[in-house]
Design a protein around this motif. Structure first.
Motif, PDB file in Angstrom:
ATOM      1  N   GLU A  92     -48.793  26.658  16.371  1.00 18.85           N
ATOM      2  CA  GLU A  92     -49.400  25.323  16.226  1.00 18.85           C
ATOM      3  C   GLU A  92     -48.330  24.256  16.267  1.00 18.85           C
ATOM      4  O   GLU A  92     -47.250  24.439  15.695  1.00 18.85           O
ATOM      5  CB  GLU A  92     -50.078  25.202  14.856  1.00 18.85           C
ATOM      6  N   SER A  93     -48.636  23.152  16.892  1.00 17.75           N
ATOM      7  CA  SER A  93     -47.701  22.026  16.863  1.00 17.75           C
ATOM      8  C   SER A  93     -48.440  20.710  17.040  1.00 17.75           C
ATOM      9  O   SER A  93     -49.344  20.594  17.865  1.00 17.75           O
ATOM     10  CB  SER A  93     -46.666  22.151  17.974  1.00 17.75           C
ATOM     11  N   GLY A  94     -48.021  19.740  16.254  1.00 17.90           N
ATOM     12  CA  GLY A  94     -48.491  18.365  16.436  1.00 17.90           C
ATOM     13  C   GLY A  94     -47.347  17.498  16.910  1.00 17.90           C
ATOM     14  O   GLY A  94     -47.267  17.090  18.062  1.00 17.90           O
ATOM     15  N   ARG A  95     -46.391  17.264  15.989  1.00 16.86           N
ATOM     16  CA  ARG A  95     -45.348  16.248  16.264  1.00 16.86           C
ATOM     17  C   ARG A  95     -44.479  16.570  17.475  1.00 16.86           C
ATOM     18  O   ARG A  95     -44.071  15.675  18.193  1.00 16.86           O
ATOM     19  CB  ARG A  95     -44.509  16.013  15.015  1.00 16.86           C
ATOM     20  N   TYR A  97     -48.193  10.960  14.142  1.00 14.68           N
ATOM     21  CA  TYR A  97     -48.263  10.378  12.789  1.00 14.68           C
ATOM     22  C   TYR A  97     -47.844   8.913  12.802  1.00 14.68           C
ATOM     23  O   TYR A  97     -47.148   8.435  11.905  1.00 14.68           O
ATOM     24  CB  TYR A  97     -47.410  11.201  11.800  1.00 14.68           C
ATOM     25  N   GLU A 107     -56.223  22.624  17.156  1.00 15.68           N
ATOM     26  CA  GLU A 107     -56.284  22.901  15.715  1.00 15.68           C
ATOM     27  C   GLU A 107     -56.840  21.644  15.062  1.00 15.68           C
ATOM     28  O   GLU A 107     -56.280  20.551  15.212  1.00 15.68           O
ATOM     29  CB  GLU A 107     -54.875  23.227  15.194  1.00 15.68           C
ATOM     30  N   HIS A 133     -53.081  33.635   8.931  1.00 10.16           N
ATOM     31  CA  HIS A 133     -52.580  32.322   9.352  1.00 10.16           C
ATOM     32  C   HIS A 133     -51.412  31.944   8.448  1.00 10.16           C
ATOM     33  O   HIS A 133     -51.544  31.971   7.226  1.00 10.16           O
ATOM     34  CB  HIS A 133     -53.724  31.298   9.210  1.00 10.16           C
ATOM     35  N   SER A 186     -43.225  22.213   7.922  1.00  9.64           N
ATOM     36  CA  SER A 186     -43.480  21.209   8.942  1.00  9.64           C
ATOM     37  C   SER A 186     -42.163  20.503   9.179  1.00  9.64           C
ATOM     38  O   SER A 186     -41.391  20.302   8.241  1.00  9.64           O
ATOM     39  CB  SER A 186     -44.522  20.241   8.388  1.00  9.64           C
ATOM     40  N   ASN A 187     -41.869  20.135  10.433  1.00  2.72           N
ATOM     41  CA  ASN A 187     -40.656  19.370  10.743  1.00  2.72           C
ATOM     42  C   ASN A 187     -39.411  20.075  10.202  1.00  2.72           C
ATOM     43  O   ASN A 187     -38.592  19.490   9.497  1.00  2.72           O
ATOM     44  CB  ASN A 187     -40.780  17.964  10.129  1.00  2.72           C
ATOM     45  N   SER A 226     -52.198  20.365  17.215  1.00  6.81           N
ATOM     46  CA  SER A 226     -52.734  19.895  15.933  1.00  6.81           C
ATOM     47  C   SER A 226     -53.188  18.446  16.090  1.00  6.81           C
ATOM     48  O   SER A 226     -52.362  17.524  16.127  1.00  6.81           O
ATOM     49  CB  SER A 226     -51.666  19.997  14.851  1.00  6.81           C
ATOM     50  N   PHE A 285     -42.106  22.953  14.258  1.00  7.97           N
ATOM     51  CA  PHE A 285     -41.283  22.364  15.318  1.00  7.97           C
ATOM     52  C   PHE A 285     -41.066  20.880  15.028  1.00  7.97           C
ATOM     53  O   PHE A 285     -42.013  20.152  14.766  1.00  7.97           O
ATOM     54  CB  PHE A 285     -41.955  22.571  16.680  1.00  7.97           C
ATOM     55  N   PHE A 315     -48.556  28.857   7.878  1.00  8.24           N
ATOM     56  CA  PHE A 315     -47.983  27.554   8.262  1.00  8.24           C
ATOM     57  C   PHE A 315     -47.151  27.104   7.077  1.00  8.24           C
ATOM     58  O   PHE A 315     -47.630  26.419   6.182  1.00  8.24           O
ATOM     59  CB  PHE A 315     -49.056  26.515   8.605  1.00  8.24           C
ATOM     60  N   LYS A 332     -54.327  16.324  14.254  1.00  5.76           N
ATOM     61  CA  LYS A 332     -53.969  15.352  13.219  1.00  5.76           C
ATOM     62  C   LYS A 332     -52.776  14.496  13.633  1.00  5.76           C
ATOM     63  O   LYS A 332     -52.632  13.370  13.194  1.00  5.76           O
ATOM     64  CB  LYS A 332     -53.683  16.049  11.877  1.00  5.76           C
ATOM     65  N   MET A 381     -44.900  23.810   2.870  1.00  9.17           N
ATOM     66  CA  MET A 381     -46.317  23.969   2.568  1.00  9.17           C
ATOM     67  C   MET A 381     -46.634  25.370   2.079  1.00  9.17           C
ATOM     68  O   MET A 381     -47.787  25.772   2.030  1.00  9.17           O
ATOM     69  CB  MET A 381     -47.141  23.643   3.812  1.00  9.17           C
ATOM     70  N   ARG A 410     -55.311  32.215   5.364  1.00 11.17           N
ATOM     71  CA  ARG A 410     -54.006  31.536   5.336  1.00 11.17           C
ATOM     72  C   ARG A 410     -53.202  32.084   4.166  1.00 11.17           C
ATOM     73  O   ARG A 410     -53.693  32.135   3.029  1.00 11.17           O
ATOM     74  CB  ARG A 410     -54.192  30.023   5.204  1.00 11.17           C
TER      75      ARG A 410
HETATM   76  C1  PLP Z   1     -52.049  23.923   9.206  1.00  9.45           C
HETATM   77  C2  PLP Z   1     -51.236  22.936   9.964  1.00  9.45           C
HETATM   78  N1  PLP Z   1     -51.022  23.130  11.272  1.00  9.45           N
HETATM   79  C3  PLP Z   1     -50.301  22.263  12.009  1.00  9.45           C
HETATM   80  C4  PLP Z   1     -49.738  21.126  11.446  1.00  9.45           C
HETATM   81  C5  PLP Z   1     -48.972  20.208  12.337  1.00  9.45           C
HETATM   82  O1  PLP Z   1     -47.662  20.007  11.923  1.00  9.45           O
HETATM   83  P1  PLP Z   1     -46.600  19.340  12.886  1.00  9.45           P
HETATM   84  O2  PLP Z   1     -47.183  18.062  13.361  1.00  9.45           O
HETATM   85  O3  PLP Z   1     -45.405  19.134  12.039  1.00  9.45           O
HETATM   86  O4  PLP Z   1     -46.361  20.275  14.025  1.00  9.45           O
HETATM   87  C6  PLP Z   1     -49.920  20.883  10.080  1.00  9.45           C
HETATM   88  C7  PLP Z   1     -49.342  19.698   9.470  1.00  9.45           C
HETATM   89  O5  PLP Z   1     -49.513  19.363   8.348  1.00  9.45           O
HETATM   90  C8  PLP Z   1     -50.696  21.804   9.324  1.00  9.45           C
HETATM   91  O6  PLP Z   1     -50.933  21.595   8.025  1.00  9.45           O
END
Ligand code: PLP
Length: 437
Positions: A272-275, A381, A70, A187, A192-193, A49, A231, A189, A51, A154, A140
């Protein structure tokens, strides 16, 4: 804050690149990717992710490690493309996508979108039809569940994200194939966290059951099942990435029970994972500018605050910051160094707002102006979720390391650029979409 001698390499990096500076270690990113892969069912696509951190060198490292991307904006699309991602390896998500954004993504070869609503689906399809292509959409789903404790929920509540499962079940006609668009999967999601491995497993197993049900009735075409993530990762405090050693077995059993073709790619499963992937790779290095008393409290004034860490802190969402103090080595540069504290202090940034607080009542060792402070686990973040424009200070440096050695150093610059005014529209409001529930 914990006092710590040594760590000369941090001092050296601060001398070379100045403070505030984000330091990102790519070895940590690689370790996080392989750790998460081991915890997840296979075969599966793992989306990074963007973001969480759009730094192009990090995004490239995630691509090299086998992740897909993503993305949720034209800026994230640009970051993914700069990092070498093919459009075909990007999933475009997020509410409120505009026709322009969708068209840009399609032009870059993106074909997979998460549809957040009926309007979103119809707009994606209409834009793809105008471009002469077909977009594959994952609807979604906003599930009914609201059990799992998490940092950020979410789904399972009234939310701007996704389509209520009841709408999807009762009005499948809203999502039938149309020129430029077809639904190829679902989809999820929802958190988060997440607070624990059990919460993630429970959410994912519930999503699998919901998806299997929707495939049977009303007959959603389920070629792709994105189970999202949740995650967790420590943020701005010491700690390690969670151990998800039981997750794989639990989610695989759920898939085997409800969707037995998944191992052969029917459906293809994604996460999916960002953090988790980038949180632990980042440290923020700041310098103590001043230490002062006000009434019965001590304030440690840093050269960076919510402009570089925790826009979320301004919203009251930041967890307590922990930091390592590296005492200044050159007393001469800081004639006021005798002002030192030991005990509890409030760590603040240099912005002209009382909201610029990184930690209240932090336990500090001896600290004085000129000391360096290292805040751990802020690779996700961090800068990207901060108030970088506020007070027009230069944006923090970002230094990428591999095995402790710098491989890239850069700084984001905010510049004012002129914009062309758009040609006025004729005929009043534009109606490009129809249907809503
Ligand atoms: C659709 C979706 N995917 C992935 C993420 C990434 O979340 P995280 O960084 O907690 O893994 C988010 C975070 O808001 C999200 O809205």
């Amino acid at each position: 804050m914990t006092g710590e001698r040594g760590l000369p390499e941090l001092r050296e990096l601060a001398d070379r690149y100045g403070t505030p500076a984000y330091l990102y270690e790519l070895d940590e990113v690689d370790a996080a990717v392989s750790g998460l892969r081991q915890a997840l069912p296979a075969p599966a696509v793992l989306y990074y992710s963007v973001k969480a951190n759009p730094h192009p060198v990090l995004v490239r490292a995630l691509r090299d490690a086998g992740c897909h991307a993503e993305i949720s904006s034209s800026g994230e699309l640009a970051a993914a493309r700069e990092a070498g991602f093919a459009g075909a390896h990007c999933l475009y998500t997020g509410p409120g996508k505009t026709t322009e954004e969708i068209a840009r993504a399609l032009a870059a070869g993106v074909r997979r979108f998460s549809a957040e609503s009926v309007v979103d689906y119809h707009r994606i399809a209409a834009t793809a039809a105008a471009a002469g292509v077909t977009a594959d959409c994952l609807v979604r789903v906003n599930t009914l569940r609201a059990k799992g404790a998490s940092g950020l929920r979410m789904s399972g509540t009234a939310t701007q994200f996704g389509v209520d499962v009841a709408v999807l079940a009762e009005h499948p006609e809203l999502f039938t194939t149309r020129p430029g668009g077809r639904v190829v999967g679902l989809h999820f999601f929802s958190v988060s966290n997440a607070s624990s491995e059990a919460v993630i497993a429970e959410e994912m197993c519930a999503s699998i059951a919901t998806a299997a049900q929707l495939r049977v009735d009303p007959g959603i075409d389920l070629r792709v099942l994105d189970l999202g993530g949740g995650f967790a990762a420590p943020y701005a405090r010491e700690g390690h990435l969670p151990d998800y050693r039981r997750l794989r077995r639990r989610v695989e059993s759920g898939l085997d029970a409800h969707l037995p073709g998944w191992r052969a790619g029917e459906p293809a499963v994604a996460f999916e994972s960002g953090r988790y992937l980038v949180g632990s790779c980042g440290r923020l290095l700041v310098q103590v500018a001043d230490v002062k008393r006000s009434q019965d409290r001590t304030f440690v004034v840093l050269d960076s605050g919510i402009n570089h860490l925790g826009g979320l802190s301004g919203l009251g969402r930041l967890m307590p910051v922990a930091a390592t103090v590296l005492p200044a080595t050159t007393r001469g540069a800081w004639p006021d160094r005798e002002v030192a504290v030991e005990g509890r202090a409030t760590m603040v940034g240099p912005l002209c707002t009382p909201a610029d607080v990184l930690a209240r009542d932090a336990v500090v060792g001896a600290v004085a102006s000129g000391d360096l402070v290292a805040i751990p686990n802020v690779g996700a973040y961090g800068l990207t979720a901060s108030l970088v424009g506020f007070l027009s200070r230069p944006v923090a440096a970002e230094v990428v390391l591999r095995g402790g050695s710098p491989v890239d150093a850069s700084r984001v610059e905010l510049r004012r650029v002129p914009i062309q005014s758009r040609a006025p529209r004729t005929g009043g409001r534009r109606h490009e979409i129809s249907g809503s529930v």
